[in-house]
Design a protein around this motif. Structure first.
Motif, short mmCIF file in Angstrom:
data_model
loop_
_atom_site.label_atom_id
_atom_site.label_comp_id
_atom_site.label_asym_id
_atom_site.label_seq_id
_atom_site.Cartn_x
_atom_site.Cartn_y
_atom_site.Cartn_z
N UNK A 1 76.15 -13.31 -138.46
CA UNK A 1 74.85 -13.30 -139.13
C UNK A 1 75.02 -12.78 -140.56
N UNK A 2 74.05 -13.04 -141.41
CA UNK A 2 73.98 -12.42 -142.73
C UNK A 2 73.18 -11.13 -142.62
N UNK A 3 73.62 -10.11 -143.40
CA UNK A 3 72.91 -8.82 -143.44
C UNK A 3 72.67 -8.30 -142.02
N UNK A 4 73.76 -8.07 -141.32
CA UNK A 4 73.68 -7.68 -139.92
C UNK A 4 72.92 -6.41 -139.66
N UNK A 5 72.98 -5.44 -140.60
CA UNK A 5 72.28 -4.18 -140.37
C UNK A 5 70.77 -4.38 -140.22
N UNK A 6 70.23 -5.44 -140.82
CA UNK A 6 68.80 -5.72 -140.69
C UNK A 6 68.45 -6.40 -139.38
N UNK A 7 69.44 -6.98 -138.72
CA UNK A 7 69.16 -7.81 -137.54
C UNK A 7 69.47 -7.13 -136.22
N UNK A 8 70.14 -5.99 -136.26
CA UNK A 8 70.43 -5.28 -135.00
C UNK A 8 69.15 -4.97 -134.23
N UNK A 9 68.10 -4.39 -134.88
CA UNK A 9 66.86 -4.14 -134.11
C UNK A 9 66.24 -5.42 -133.56
N UNK A 10 66.29 -6.50 -134.33
CA UNK A 10 65.71 -7.77 -133.88
C UNK A 10 66.42 -8.27 -132.62
N UNK A 11 67.75 -8.17 -132.58
CA UNK A 11 68.51 -8.65 -131.42
C UNK A 11 68.23 -7.78 -130.19
N UNK A 12 68.13 -6.47 -130.38
CA UNK A 12 67.81 -5.58 -129.26
C UNK A 12 66.42 -5.90 -128.72
N UNK A 13 65.47 -6.11 -129.62
CA UNK A 13 64.10 -6.46 -129.19
C UNK A 13 64.07 -7.82 -128.48
N UNK A 14 64.88 -8.77 -128.97
CA UNK A 14 64.96 -10.08 -128.34
C UNK A 14 65.45 -9.95 -126.89
N UNK A 15 66.45 -9.09 -126.69
CA UNK A 15 66.96 -8.86 -125.34
C UNK A 15 65.88 -8.25 -124.45
N UNK A 16 65.16 -7.26 -124.98
CA UNK A 16 64.12 -6.61 -124.18
C UNK A 16 63.01 -7.58 -123.81
#
Length: 312
Positions: A266-281
């Motif tokens: 991904x681009x700018x991974x630090x911004x997307x970590x919360x999004x991926x965790x929320x997607x999993x939840x």
């Protein structure tokens, strides 16, 4: 830039098994060049052909301008070799090893002593030169083997897994000596390795080898930049299902499934970590761990082979 080693569609076949499958290699003169791959990738077979130990089944190769089949003797005069397995006699001293090799390579007697002292200084074994090799540490033995390969001023030095079995601190000291001899001896170094960090830190260029083929070759920096992305590794239950969900997200450039992990670029991974965790939840997946990394050679290897080097 001149290439001191070149191969064209070089192959090696054992009965029905093709160990090296039409490799094309270009090694710039004066460089430290790495062939990176797991055990069984064909690395040792490739350099054994370049060193004239094995005869190619097909294709051709040159080292220092000499054909590895027609001009095998000239090739041998141009190269030094340090094998993966130890090849030292414990009851000889370091100096005796160098004297024996100097004689075998025909170093003139009137320059032999001076050359031995130069090499001992280069590998930092001057104070241990007259001690028996059985008293040497693993790192000292490896430095002696490298020095032995340099005794006749070769144009090319082949190192087959030069730091295999050494502890991390000793490994880094060997890297420094390799860089030093490359610079001070003006020798081209071609090494094989399965250590990602070794290839990344030491080599000017790297060729990724898998199943007898060179898959990609470039500088470590260019290989990593080509990914153009950060890597987020998500350790999750039911990884296969989450992998399918992540593949559909617009912000995911590529996704790889590895056991219970999903790696996404991904681009700018630090911004997307919360999004991926929320997607999993939101999809009822349990996230055990999340890691963010900038591109590494391991990621490059996975991209081009579909698996990690330890799996390969």
């Amino acid at each position: 830039m001149d290439h001191i080693i070149e191969t064209e569609d070089i192959k090696k076949k054992y009965d029905e098994f093709l160990a090296v499958k039409g490799v094309n290699l270009r090694v710039p003169e004066g460089s430290i060049y790495g062939v990176l791959g797991p055990n069984g990738a064909g690395k040792t077979t490739l350099i054994s052909m370049l060193c004239t130990i094995l005869r190619p089944t097909g294709g051709r190769g040159t080292v220092n301008g000499y054909d590895i089949v027609r001009d095998a003797r000239k090739v041998r005069e141009s190269i030094g070799i340090v094998f993966q397995s130890r090849a030292l006699d414990d009851i000889l001293t370091g100096r005796e090893h160098l004297e024996m090799h100097a004689a075998l390579y025909g170093v003139p007697r009137d320059v032999r002593d001076r050359r031995i002292e130069e090499v001992l200084e280069l590998i930092a074994l001057g104070d241990k030169a007259d001690e028996y090799v059985k008293t040497y540490s693993g790192g000292m033995k490896r430095r002696l083997e490298i020095g032995r390969g340099l005794i006749h001023h070769p144009r090319v030095l082949f190192l087959d897994e030069p730091t295999l079995g050494l502890d991390p601190q000793t490994r880094e000291s060997i890297w420094r000596y390799i860089e030093k001899l490359n610079r001070e001896e003006d020798v081209t170094v071609l090494l094989t390795t399965h250590y990602m960090e070794e290839a990344d830190k030491l080599c000017d260029e790297v060729a990724i080898m898998s199943h007898g083929e060179i898959i990609k070759a470039d500088s470590p920096g260019n290989l990593k930049r080509e990914l153009g992305a950060d890597t987020i590794t998500v350790r999750v239950d039911r990884a296969r299902g989450f992998h399918e969900i992540l593949e559909k997200q617009d912000y995911v450039k590529e996704a790889y499934l590895m056991d219970d992990e999903v790696k996404v670029l991904v681009e700018r991974g630090e911004n997307l970590v919360p999004e991926i965790v929320n997607l999993a939840a939101r999809n009822n997946y349990y996230v055990r761990a999340v890691e963010l990394e900038h591109p590494t050679l391991e990621d490059v290897f996975i991209k081009y082979t579909g698996r990690g080097i330890s799996e390969a």
